[in-house]
Design an enzyme around this catalytic site. Structure first.
Site, PDB file in Angstrom:
ATOM      1  N   ILE A  85       0.821  -1.212   0.000  1.00  0.00           N
ATOM      2  CA  ILE A  85       0.000   0.000   0.000  1.00  0.00           C
ATOM      3  C   ILE A  85       0.855   1.261   0.000  1.00  0.00           C
ATOM      4  O   ILE A  85       0.399   2.341  -0.392  1.00  0.00           O
ATOM      5  CB  ILE A  85      -0.931  -0.009   1.231  1.00  0.00           C
ATOM      6  CG1 ILE A  85      -2.055   1.024   1.075  1.00  0.00           C
ATOM      7  CG2 ILE A  85      -0.148   0.212   2.529  1.00  0.00           C
ATOM      8  CD1 ILE A  85      -3.150   0.898   2.124  1.00  0.00           C
ATOM      9  N   LYS A  86       2.105   1.134   0.398  1.00  0.00           N
ATOM     10  CA  LYS A  86       2.977   2.304   0.507  1.00  0.00           C
ATOM     11  C   LYS A  86       3.316   2.927  -0.839  1.00  0.00           C
ATOM     12  O   LYS A  86       3.773   4.079  -0.895  1.00  0.00           O
ATOM     13  CB  LYS A  86       4.271   1.926   1.239  1.00  0.00           C
ATOM     14  CG  LYS A  86       4.084   1.449   2.676  1.00  0.00           C
ATOM     15  CD  LYS A  86       3.608   2.555   3.586  1.00  0.00           C
ATOM     16  CE  LYS A  86       3.663   2.140   5.049  1.00  0.00           C
ATOM     17  NZ  LYS A  86       3.279   3.231   5.953  1.00  0.00           N
TER      18      LYS A  86
END
Length: 453
Positions: free
Chosen positions: A43-44
């Site tokens: 998700i980063k």
């Protein structure tokens, strides 16, 4: 043609996947927002690119510049991708508790990685926060993007993750569950969802050893809450600026062990190979299951991919060393009968002696010993076949009819690995304890041990 102009354009629009087995006992459906479908497998990627874009807009990041960041690995991956596409250099500081896989991946992407000690205060000059700050001051044309206090972090999730979840659930989501570290995902996504429906519950999952839950509950930073923990990517020993506590409804703490075990369950039972924080997130939800109702719709964020934790939570030895996992070994099998002497035969005894001993002790396999060393074996099945072919075998000596000796294995051998030794041609193995005494382990012993565990 349907294609992306570069890898950064492949970020986002990750799938929502229904969980079926682990959450079967819950009163409502649970869906995973599977973020490892991003090109950097986490998700980063979302906020990493957003931080770079905002730095470019402000003029802080100029052509040919250097991106500096303190990262547990995943943010670094997103920044490294952005740097490659946009033509920047990368220097990352990280902690010595992060998996080697993460460090190796960052270096494979062309970044310089500096490993710093975990168990120091954030203000300590050795901490990965302090080292990143120092490098940004010393290196010309560089920018410390600082995912903890850079509000582009939560903005990325406000603009991307929140709208995706809202659309994918048709606006029916009632609960968002996020294992939280920098605060960007829970704050940005949670803010968007609250604006759509103020009744949506945003639950953050924290780790024991982190001060975030205590701060949420009391509004005070209590350093007595802080101690070393193993879970990667969540929890903090300070409160990052990205936190908007007003959009969070509850903080739940999860142990290192429970998070690791749940991640392994997700892989085995749902077929989704996730990282440590995903295990913590789902474990946090399971701890709160009594708060759920049949009409609820829950979304749990699965942050990253399990490939970055192969040497840790997916490694049995690593898990055993930390007391997270008990692997049934040969030692467990023999522990209940250490005082029972091993039934043996000598090579000069008769086959009739072997038959009598099998009957008396109700056993099928007997090692043949020369002194204290196994030199052969007698098994009921092998003996039966020989006697059927030649009835005079019963008058022979053991050494004339014995089979090869049973394999000798370590007492620490996992039971599951005994299948490589025990088969239709070989019905037992021998093991030697710390006193040098031999013990026999058969198929029946294994079945009994597993049934009683």
């Amino acid at each position: 043609m349907d294609y992306r102009a570069n890898i950064l354009n492949a970020i986002g629009n990750t799938p929502l996947v229904k969980l079926n087995k682990i959450t079967a006992g819950l009163p409502c459906p649970v869906y995973a927002k599977v973020e490892f479908f991003n090109p950097g497998n986490s998700i980063k990627d979302r906020m990493a690119v957003k931080m770079v874009e905002e730095a470019e807009k402000s003029g802080a990041l100029k052509p040919g510049g250097t991106i500096i960041e303190g990262t547990s690995g995943n943010t670094g991956m997103g920044l490294a991708m952005a740097a490659i596409v946009k033509g920047y250099k990368c220097i990352f500081t990280t902690t010595d508790k992060q998996s080697q896989e993460k460090i190796d991946i960052l270096r494979a992407m062309g970044a310089e990685v500096i490993v710093c000690p975990t168990n120091v205060e954030p203000e300590d000059p050795r901490s990965y926060y302090s080292v990143a700050n120092r490098l940004a001051r010393e290196i010309p044309n560089s920018v410390y993007v600082n995912q903890y206090d850079n509000l582009a972090n939560r903005l990325a999730h406000y603009e991307q993750t929140g709208p995706e979840i809202w659309e994918q659930t048709g606006g029916a989501i009632t609960h968002l569950v996020v294992a939280s570290g920098t605060g960007g995902t829970i704050s940005g996504t949670g803010k968007f969802l609250k604006e759509k429906n103020p009744d949506i519950q945003n639950w953050a999952v924290d780790s024991y050893g982190s001060l975030l839950k205590k701060y949420f509950d009391t509004g005070k930073v209590d350093m007595s809450e802080v101690y070393p923990y193993i879970t990667e990517g969540i929890g903090e020993d300070f409160v990052p600026a990205n936190y908007d506590m007003s959009v969070i409804d509850h903080f739940e703490k999860v142990t290192d062990k429970d998070g690791a075990l749940m991640a392994r369950r997700i892989a085995k039972e749902e077929g989704i190979f996730v990282g440590y924080s995903a295990g913590s997130a789902l474990q946090g939800l399971m701890q709160l299951k009594d708060r759920l109702k049949p009409e609820d719709i829950v979304v749990v964020v699965f942050h990253d991919h399990g490939s970055r934790y192969v040497g840790k939570i997916y490694n049995d030895q690593w898990m055993v060393e930390r007391g997270f996992l008990h692997v049934h070994t040969v030692r467990d099998v023999i522990s209940t009968r250490r005082d029972q002497p091993l039934v043996i035969l000598s090579p000069e005894e008769k086959v009739t002696d072997a038959i009598e001993r099998m009957k008396r002790f109700d056993i099928e396999h007997i090692p043949v010993m020369d002194g204290n060393e196994p030199i052969g074996a007698i098994s009921e099945n092998g003996l039966f076949n020989k006697i059927i072919d030649d009835p005079t075998v019963k008058d022979m000596t053991v050494k004339e009819v014995m089979q090869p000796p049973f394999p000798v294995v370590s007492t620490e051998t996992p039971i599951e690995r005994l299948s490589a030794y025990i088969n239709k041609d070989n019905g037992a193995v021998l093991t030697r304890d710390e006193t040098g005494t031999y013990h026999i382990v058969t198929k029946y012993d294994i079945i009994q041990s597993l049934a009683n565990s």
